[in-house]
Design a protein around this motif. Structure first.
Motif, mmCIF file in Angstrom:
data_model
loop_
_atom_site.group_PDB
_atom_site.id
_atom_site.type_symbol
_atom_site.label_atom_id
_atom_site.label_comp_id
_atom_site.label_asym_id
_atom_site.label_seq_id
_atom_site.Cartn_x
_atom_site.Cartn_y
_atom_site.Cartn_z
ATOM 1 N N VAL A 79 32.112 -28.230 3.010
ATOM 2 C CA VAL A 79 31.935 -27.410 1.645
ATOM 3 C C VAL A 79 30.886 -26.301 2.039
ATOM 4 C CG1 VAL A 79 30.802 -27.387 -0.573
ATOM 5 C CG2 VAL A 79 32.343 -29.331 0.359
ATOM 6 N N VAL A 80 31.236 -25.003 1.960
ATOM 7 C CA VAL A 80 30.506 -23.838 2.065
ATOM 8 C C VAL A 80 30.057 -23.328 0.743
ATOM 9 C CG1 VAL A 80 30.323 -21.743 3.189
ATOM 10 C CG2 VAL A 80 31.467 -23.445 4.269
ATOM 11 N N ARG A 81 28.919 -22.924 0.301
ATOM 12 C CA ARG A 81 28.455 -22.069 -1.041
ATOM 13 C C ARG A 81 27.588 -21.145 -0.279
ATOM 14 N NH1 ARG A 81 32.405 -24.409 -1.980
ATOM 15 N NH2 ARG A 81 32.862 -25.750 -3.514
ATOM 16 N N PRO A 82 27.655 -20.073 -1.229
ATOM 17 C CA PRO A 82 26.635 -19.003 -1.102
ATOM 18 C C PRO A 82 25.471 -19.264 -1.617
ATOM 19 C CG PRO A 82 28.396 -18.155 -2.514
ATOM 20 C CD PRO A 82 28.855 -19.781 -1.960
ATOM 21 N N ARG A 83 24.461 -18.948 -1.146
ATOM 22 C CA ARG A 83 22.919 -18.774 -1.974
ATOM 23 C C ARG A 83 22.464 -17.465 -1.617
ATOM 24 N NH1 ARG A 83 20.740 -24.727 -1.721
ATOM 25 N NH2 ARG A 83 22.788 -25.781 -1.629
ATOM 26 N N THR A 84 22.655 -16.709 -2.976
ATOM 27 C CA THR A 84 22.414 -15.549 -2.934
ATOM 28 C C THR A 84 20.879 -14.913 -3.500
ATOM 29 O OG1 THR A 84 24.702 -14.980 -3.658
ATOM 30 C CG2 THR A 84 23.190 -13.441 -4.269
ATOM 31 N N VAL A 85 20.365 -14.169 -2.783
ATOM 32 C CA VAL A 85 18.989 -13.735 -3.312
ATOM 33 C C VAL A 85 19.368 -11.972 -3.827
ATOM 34 C CG1 VAL A 85 16.995 -12.516 -2.465
ATOM 35 C CG2 VAL A 85 17.970 -14.543 -1.216
ATOM 36 N N TYR A 86 18.995 -12.007 -5.136
ATOM 37 C CA TYR A 86 19.112 -10.701 -5.928
ATOM 38 C C TYR A 86 17.755 -10.295 -6.280
ATOM 39 C CZ TYR A 86 19.655 -7.436 -9.852
ATOM 40 O OH TYR A 86 19.285 -6.426 -10.320
ATOM 41 N N ALA A 87 17.017 -9.312 -5.896
ATOM 42 C CA ALA A 87 15.912 -8.832 -6.308
ATOM 43 C C ALA A 87 15.933 -7.312 -6.905
ATOM 44 C CB ALA A 87 15.034 -8.675 -4.864
ATOM 45 N N ASP A 88 15.027 -7.445 -8.378
ATOM 46 C CA ASP A 88 15.190 -6.080 -8.636
ATOM 47 C C ASP A 88 13.545 -6.289 -9.143
ATOM 48 O OD1 ASP A 88 14.649 -7.544 -11.439
ATOM 49 O OD2 ASP A 88 16.924 -7.138 -11.821
ATOM 50 N N ARG A 89 13.016 -5.288 -10.277
ATOM 51 C CA ARG A 89 11.669 -5.058 -10.400
ATOM 52 C C ARG A 89 11.085 -6.124 -11.369
ATOM 53 N NH1 ARG A 89 10.743 -0.027 -13.656
ATOM 54 N NH2 ARG A 89 8.595 -0.703 -13.705
ATOM 55 N N THR A 90 12.099 -7.000 -11.785
ATOM 56 C CA THR A 90 11.495 -8.103 -12.551
ATOM 57 C C THR A 90 11.303 -9.440 -11.675
ATOM 58 O OG1 THR A 90 13.767 -9.195 -12.770
ATOM 59 C CG2 THR A 90 13.014 -7.591 -14.518
ATOM 60 N N ARG A 91 11.509 -9.319 -10.528
ATOM 61 C CA ARG A 91 11.155 -10.213 -9.460
ATOM 62 C C ARG A 91 10.184 -9.594 -8.384
ATOM 63 N NH1 ARG A 91 17.128 -13.294 -8.763
ATOM 64 N NH2 ARG A 91 16.426 -15.207 -9.773
ATOM 65 N N PRO A 92 9.022 -9.528 -8.565
ATOM 66 C CA PRO A 92 8.293 -8.497 -7.664
ATOM 67 C C PRO A 92 8.076 -9.381 -6.313
ATOM 68 C CG PRO A 92 6.921 -9.282 -9.557
ATOM 69 C CD PRO A 92 8.331 -9.427 -9.842
ATOM 70 N N ALA A 93 7.937 -10.682 -6.386
ATOM 71 C CA ALA A 93 7.753 -11.524 -5.224
ATOM 72 C C ALA A 93 8.731 -11.436 -4.426
ATOM 73 C CB ALA A 93 7.299 -12.986 -5.875
ATOM 74 N N LEU A 94 10.129 -11.240 -4.777
ATOM 75 C CA LEU A 94 11.231 -11.343 -3.977
ATOM 76 C C LEU A 94 11.299 -10.125 -3.263
ATOM 77 C CD1 LEU A 94 14.365 -13.331 -5.791
ATOM 78 C CD2 LEU A 94 13.175 -13.677 -3.540
ATOM 79 N N VAL A 95 10.960 -8.795 -4.276
ATOM 80 C CA VAL A 95 11.171 -7.471 -3.873
ATOM 81 C C VAL A 95 10.099 -7.357 -2.506
ATOM 82 C CG1 VAL A 95 10.625 -5.010 -4.323
ATOM 83 C CG2 VAL A 95 11.690 -6.636 -5.807
ATOM 84 N N GLU A 96 9.069 -7.864 -2.835
ATOM 85 C CA GLU A 96 7.946 -7.650 -1.626
ATOM 86 C C GLU A 96 8.315 -8.734 -0.414
ATOM 87 O OE1 GLU A 96 3.917 -7.572 -2.518
ATOM 88 O OE2 GLU A 96 3.184 -7.951 -0.876
ATOM 89 N N GLY A 97 8.619 -10.032 -0.677
ATOM 90 C CA GLY A 97 8.618 -11.180 0.131
ATOM 91 C C GLY A 97 10.036 -11.118 0.853
ATOM 92 N N PHE A 98 10.985 -10.768 0.104
ATOM 93 C CA PHE A 98 12.426 -10.763 0.847
ATOM 94 C C PHE A 98 12.720 -9.192 1.209
ATOM 95 C CE2 PHE A 98 16.921 -10.818 1.128
ATOM 96 C CZ PHE A 98 17.074 -11.697 2.305
ATOM 97 N N THR A 99 13.074 -8.293 0.247
ATOM 98 C CA THR A 99 13.539 -7.080 0.384
ATOM 99 C C THR A 99 12.741 -6.542 1.617
ATOM 100 O OG1 THR A 99 14.126 -7.111 -1.889
ATOM 101 C CG2 THR A 99 14.429 -5.105 -0.565
ATOM 102 N N ARG A 100 11.440 -6.406 1.245
ATOM 103 C CA ARG A 100 10.371 -5.582 2.108
ATOM 104 C C ARG A 100 10.107 -6.202 3.283
ATOM 105 N NH1 ARG A 100 6.621 -3.901 -1.728
ATOM 106 N NH2 ARG A 100 8.083 -2.148 -2.094
ATOM 107 N N ASN A 101 9.430 -7.413 3.105
ATOM 108 C CA ASN A 101 8.723 -8.046 4.298
ATOM 109 C C ASN A 101 9.842 -8.857 5.285
ATOM 110 O OD1 ASN A 101 6.631 -6.931 3.322
ATOM 111 N ND2 ASN A 101 5.632 -8.569 2.501
ATOM 112 N N THR A 102 10.887 -9.234 4.769
ATOM 113 C CA THR A 102 11.869 -9.940 5.529
ATOM 114 C C THR A 102 12.907 -9.040 6.021
ATOM 115 O OG1 THR A 102 11.389 -12.306 4.339
ATOM 116 C CG2 THR A 102 13.407 -12.072 5.525
ATOM 117 N N PHE A 103 13.535 -8.540 4.957
ATOM 118 C CA PHE A 103 14.983 -8.081 5.500
ATOM 119 C C PHE A 103 14.617 -6.714 6.028
ATOM 120 C CE2 PHE A 103 18.826 -5.250 5.232
ATOM 121 C CZ PHE A 103 19.691 -6.142 5.748
#
Lengths: 276, 276
Positions: free
Chosen positions: A200-224
């Motif tokens: 069984v395979v399932r996607p686990r999706t990260v979606y970041a916009d300005r309403t999720r600043p922690a994801l924007v900084e932590g994932f979009t900017r500092n990880t990806f």
């Protein structure tokens, strides 16, 4: 993918205590996304195959207290870092550490109840062979959990061919090194070819916009984006892009982490069973 | 995106009763994915803006029995089809139908409690203007729900630049017609620019592999690939690809719907509030 900013605030240098705490919150966000549903029963023998510097090891310990965890890596340096990290962050945890090659596992057949593999297949020339070897050390009916990213899932606003070209450099360099930055989409066929059942395979999706600043900084900017930027010198040395093209691509990627930007990335998580 | 195979088995010609039933199951799968969380309270005035042939109208009626539903479309032909579909499938439902332009809404200010927009913005030259007009007819504190796809989210195994080129034809033709097949990623900035508050956008991801044959057939093959194939003549006439390139792209896309293939696509669903 090195998700260090998410998986260990202690591993990030140059941050204040407040910033470290905030990054810790972000770490929890991605760890929750990736580890949700993975909790091994006490007493089970669990093999973490390719533990790297131990970023996931602490989460395995948290979600499965009482497991007998065996963590291996082919790199002695990584293994030493992983051990130090776990000793510092989870001083009461018991982990059996082995330096070992995924393609020559020093374990008896059917000696584990569960196997956990995260951000490892992307680096291997023969991911199917690695999965087949892991199946050998799983008891019949034992489970394997695999988590991998897929850089082809990265899309964003504002759209930019330059940004995609920069990402493409990372994909091409990883392919040239024998890996596959697009491996996430292949988890089902790889596990099937390696002889597993009940995949069984399932996607686990990260979606970041300005309403999720922690994801924007932590994932979009500092990880990806940080990961893409880390291949700059190799990409330029290989002539994949000109310096101007590279800089344009990175500048455009950074726009996706501004208040007007959005960013999407999909991890894949697989669960499969060793034949009974 | 025309998700007809999913949203109305009755609209698909040439299938046996068994096949129609199976497609109905698939319709439920995608409808559940897209409509989950959308249920309007009885008595609320709901505007379905751009109802097309009514594919979503029946789901709105099912998830919000007792609402006062007003469905509009700019096309008289589509509106007639939508009315016929609803009369056939939900004969007891009451829907107020209007032929109307999104950019000249024939409604008083603040005359709706909720607005629902699905697969509409992708076709518009000025999606922000449309959203601003819809905000005018929403009461303060009323909500708008927007669902759109994003063809940049389509990736698959086996990977193929030819398949991406065929998808690119559809994206370019839609752009040439003033639309945007990549609009899903823009929902947050569009709603923000149109003056909405409390915007929350989340991905709704379709992932299909051989363990989900209904999705492989209903989504990968009969919805997504069928949609790309529908632009064949226009793509060739515009010289976007040669005939051989097109055929190779479609053949490669079809491989993603074989037992060895996988397919990923992300819809975006937004909820936002008219300023109080």
């Amino acid at each position: 993918m090195d998700t260090t900013p998410f998986t260990s605030p202690h591993y990030v240098h140059g941050y204040s205590a407040d910033e470290a705490r905030r990054l810790g919150d972000q770490a929890d966000t991605l760890a929750a996304l990736l580890h949700a549903g993975t909790a091994y029963p006490a007493g089970g023998r669990v093999l973490e195959a390719g533990c790297g510097v131990g970023a996931q090891t602490v989460h395995l310990l948290d979600s499965g207290p009482g497991v007998h965890l065996v963590s291996i890596d082919v790199s002695g340096d990584s293994l030493a870092q992983a051990r130090a990290r776990v000793n510092a962050q989870r001083p009461d945890a018991r982990v059996e550490w082995h330096r070992a090659d995924l393609f020559a596992l020093p374990f008896e057949d059917a000696s584990f109840d569960h196997v956990f593999v995260c951000f490892v297949l992307e680096h291997l020339k023969d991911p199917e062979g690695a999965l087949a070897g892991l199946r050998r050390v799983l008891r019949p009916g034992g489970t394997i959990t695999v988590i991998e990213g897929d850089h082809g899932s990265a899309f964003f606003h504002p759209e930019s061919p330059h940004a995609h070209a920069a990402i493409g450099c990372q994909v091409r360099l990883q392919a040239a090194a024998g890996g596959d930055a697009l491996v996430g989409r292949r988890l089902h066929p790889l596990l099937a070819a390696a002889g597993y059942d009940d995949i069984v395979v399932r996607p686990r999706t990260v979606y970041a916009d300005r309403t999720r600043p922690a994801l924007v900084e932590g994932f979009t900017r500092n990880t990806f984006i940080a990961m893409i930027e880390s291949v700059r010198e190799d990409a330029l040395a290989a002539g994949l892009l000109t310096r101007a093209e590279w800089d344009r691509g990175i500048a455009d990627l950074r726009r996706t982490a501004t208040p007007e930007g959005t960013f999407h990335y999909t991890f894949f998580k697989a669960l499969a069973v060793a034949p009974r």
